[in-house]
Enzyme design. Structure first.
Site, PDB file in Angstrom:
ATOM      1  N   GLN A  36       0.821  -1.204   0.000  1.00 15.02           N
ATOM      2  CA  GLN A  36       0.000   0.000   0.000  1.00 15.02           C
ATOM      3  C   GLN A  36       0.859   1.260   0.000  1.00 15.02           C
ATOM      4  O   GLN A  36       2.016   1.238   0.412  1.00 15.02           O
ATOM      5  CB  GLN A  36      -0.922   0.010   1.224  1.00 15.02           C
ATOM      6  N   HIS A  67     -10.187   3.132  18.666  1.00 13.17           N
ATOM      7  CA  HIS A  67      -9.524   1.966  19.256  1.00 13.17           C
ATOM      8  C   HIS A  67     -10.168   1.520  20.567  1.00 13.17           C
ATOM      9  O   HIS A  67     -10.291   0.313  20.817  1.00 13.17           O
ATOM     10  CB  HIS A  67      -8.031   2.260  19.452  1.00 13.17           C
ATOM     11  N   GLU A  91      -0.495   0.125  13.443  1.00  9.66           N
ATOM     12  CA  GLU A  91       0.072   1.259  14.174  1.00  9.66           C
ATOM     13  C   GLU A  91       0.259   0.970  15.656  1.00  9.66           C
ATOM     14  O   GLU A  91       0.882   1.740  16.375  1.00  9.66           O
ATOM     15  CB  GLU A  91      -0.767   2.521  13.970  1.00  9.66           C
ATOM     16  N   ASP A 111       0.072  -8.946  11.164  1.00 17.27           N
ATOM     17  CA  ASP A 111      -0.065  -7.892  10.160  1.00 17.27           C
ATOM     18  C   ASP A 111       0.779  -8.270   8.952  1.00 17.27           C
ATOM     19  O   ASP A 111       1.918  -8.735   9.099  1.00 17.27           O
ATOM     20  CB  ASP A 111       0.371  -6.538  10.712  1.00 17.27           C
ATOM     21  N   ASP A 143       0.011 -13.123   6.446  1.00 21.45           N
ATOM     22  CA  ASP A 143      -1.361 -12.969   5.981  1.00 21.45           C
ATOM     23  C   ASP A 143      -2.333 -13.396   7.086  1.00 21.45           C
ATOM     24  O   ASP A 143      -2.268 -14.526   7.570  1.00 21.45           O
ATOM     25  CB  ASP A 143      -1.563 -13.823   4.730  1.00 21.45           C
ATOM     26  N   GLY A 144      -3.227 -12.495   7.464  1.00 30.73           N
ATOM     27  CA  GLY A 144      -4.149 -12.783   8.556  1.00 30.73           C
ATOM     28  C   GLY A 144      -5.075 -13.942   8.262  1.00 30.73           C
ATOM     29  O   GLY A 144      -5.376 -14.759   9.140  1.00 30.73           O
ATOM     30  N   ASP A 161      -8.851  -5.561  13.197  1.00 33.35           N
ATOM     31  CA  ASP A 161      -8.613  -4.132  12.970  1.00 33.35           C
ATOM     32  C   ASP A 161      -8.083  -3.981  11.552  1.00 33.35           C
ATOM     33  O   ASP A 161      -6.881  -3.854  11.321  1.00 33.35           O
ATOM     34  CB  ASP A 161      -7.620  -3.600  14.005  1.00 33.35           C
ATOM     35  N   PRO A 170      -6.392  -6.308  -0.539  1.00 36.60           N
ATOM     36  CA  PRO A 170      -6.219  -7.590   0.150  1.00 36.60           C
ATOM     37  C   PRO A 170      -7.238  -7.852   1.251  1.00 36.60           C
ATOM     38  O   PRO A 170      -7.427  -8.993   1.664  1.00 36.60           O
ATOM     39  CB  PRO A 170      -4.806  -7.473   0.737  1.00 36.60           C
TER      40      PRO A 170
END
Length: 305
Positions: A36, A67, A91, A111, A143-144, A161, A170
Site C-alpha cells: 500500500q 480503538h 500502528e 499484520d 497474511d491474517g 482491525d 487484500p
C-alpha cells in the site's frame, strides 16, 4: 526530520461524487510498501495522521474514539480474556488497548505489512505507546487469513482491525463467510470476535452485509457505532459470539469492570458511552433490517469508493 511543504492536500473520497480535502501541514514519512501507499503527516483539523492508499486510517485527534470502541466492549463482556489475537492494527494502538486489561496474558498480532509496522514503531509512538516492546506481545508478519486458517492456538477474543474491503485490495477476503468460519475455529469455547465494519452512514449496505455474514456463523451478533471525525461521521463495528453479549452490559457494570480490570485512564469509553454505542439510530436499524445479502469468497462486499 519533518519536511515543510507548500500548499498541498489529501483528497479522500467518502462516497460517489463527494470528497474531503485536508491541507497537509507537514510530512513525516511517505512512500509505498509492497502492499500500500502510505503517508504519515500533519493534516489540518485532525493533526498527525496515518494515510493509507489515500484514506485517513487514524489521527491523533480521535484515534482513541476508534480503538477504545473496538477493543473494550468484547473484552469486558468476556469473563476473563487471557489470550487475544489481533489481525491488522499495524500502528499498535489496538494492542495498546488490549494490554490495558489485567486478565490478558498473551497477545498475538498478525499484520501483513512489515514495512508499515516498522514505520509505525518509528513515527507513531503516540499510538503504540511502547506496546510493541511488551513481553506479552507476539508479533507475526504474515497474511491474517492464512494465519487463522492454519491456527493451532485457541483465543478468548479475536479483534479484526482491518482496512476497508476495497475492490482489488487484500482486505476483502477478511470479511467473508469462509473467513469468519475460520475465525470461529480459532476461538476457545465462550470466545468472541469483533471487527471494524466501515461506516453505517457512508456505506450502510456494507455495514449490514458484514453484520449478516457474521450472523451466518455466530448466534449472538451485535452491531454498534462510534463517532470518528477523522472518518467523517459514524463508524461501525460488529461483535459476535455464541455466548458473549456486550449489549447486555449496563453502564454501571461497564464502569465497575473498567475500574476492576483496565489499567490507566480511558479517554473515550465508559459505561454511559457503552450504552450509547449500542443504541443505533433509526436509519441504521432500517438498513440492517432490510438488507439480506452476505459476503462470500465468490461474492465479496466492497466499499463504494
Amino acid at each position: 526530520m519533518a519536511q515543510r511543504l507548500p500548499w498541498r492536500f489529501v483528497a479522500e473520497w467518502t462516497s460517489e461524487g463527494e470528497m474531503v480535502l485536508r491541507e497537509v501541514k507537514r510530512i513525516y514519512a511517505a512512500g509505498a510498501t509492497r502492499y500500500q501507499e502510505y503517508m504519515i503527516a500533519e493534516l489540518a483539523g485532525i493533526g498527525k495522521a496515518l494515510v493509507l492508499d489515500g484514506k485517513v486510517q487514524s489521527s491523533i485527534l480521535d484515534e482513541h474514539w476508534y480503538h477504545e470502541a473496538l477493543v473494550h466492549p468484547i473484552l469486558l463482556a468476556h469473563q476473563c480474556p487471557r489470550k487475544v489475537l489481533v489481525i491488522g492494527g499495524g500502528e499498535g494502538a489496538t494492542v495498546r488497548e488490549v494490554l490495558r486489561h489485567s486478565c490478558v496474558e498473551h497477545v498475538t498480532m498478525v499484520d501483513i505489512d512489515e514495512e508499515l509496522v516498522e514505520l509505525a514503531k518509528k513515527h507513531l509512538a503516540e499510538w503504540h505507546q511502547g506496546a510493541f516492546s511488551s513481553d506479552k506481545l507476539e508479533l507475526v508478519i504474515g497474511d491474517g487469513r492464512r494465519y487463522v486458517e492454519n491456527c493451532h492456538r485457541k483465543y478468548d477474543a479475536i479483534i479484526l482491525d482491518l482496512v476497508d474491503p476495497m475492490e482489488g485490495g487484500p482486505a476483502a477476503r477478511l470479511y467473508t463467510l469462509e473467513f469468519y468460519r475460520a475465525v470461529k475455529g480459532c476461538l476457545r469455547p465462550g470466545g468472541a470476535v469483533v471487527t471494524q465494519a466501515t461506516s453505517p452512514t457512508l456505506s450502510p449496505r456494507v455495514y449490514a452485509v458484514i453484520r449478516n455474514t457474521l450472523a451466518k456463523v455466530f448466534t449472538i451478533v451485535r452491531p454498534y457505532v462510534s463517532y470518528v471525525r477523522s472518518y467523517n461521521g459514524l463508524w461501525g463495528f460488529v461483535a459476535a459470539s455464541d455466548t458473549v453479549d456486550p449489549a447486555k452490559l449496563s453502564a454501571k457494570e461497564v464502569d465497575e469492570l473498567i475500574a476492576a480490570r483496565i489499567r490507566g485512564q480511558l479517554r473515550f469509553y465508559d459505561g454511559e458511552t457503552h450504552e450509547w454505542m449500542f443504541r443505533l439510530p433509526l436509519p441504521v436499524r432500517q438498513v440492517l433490517s432490510e438488507t439480506r445479502d452476505y459476503a462470500t469468497d465468490e461474492k465479496p462486499v466492497y466499499v463504494p469508493v
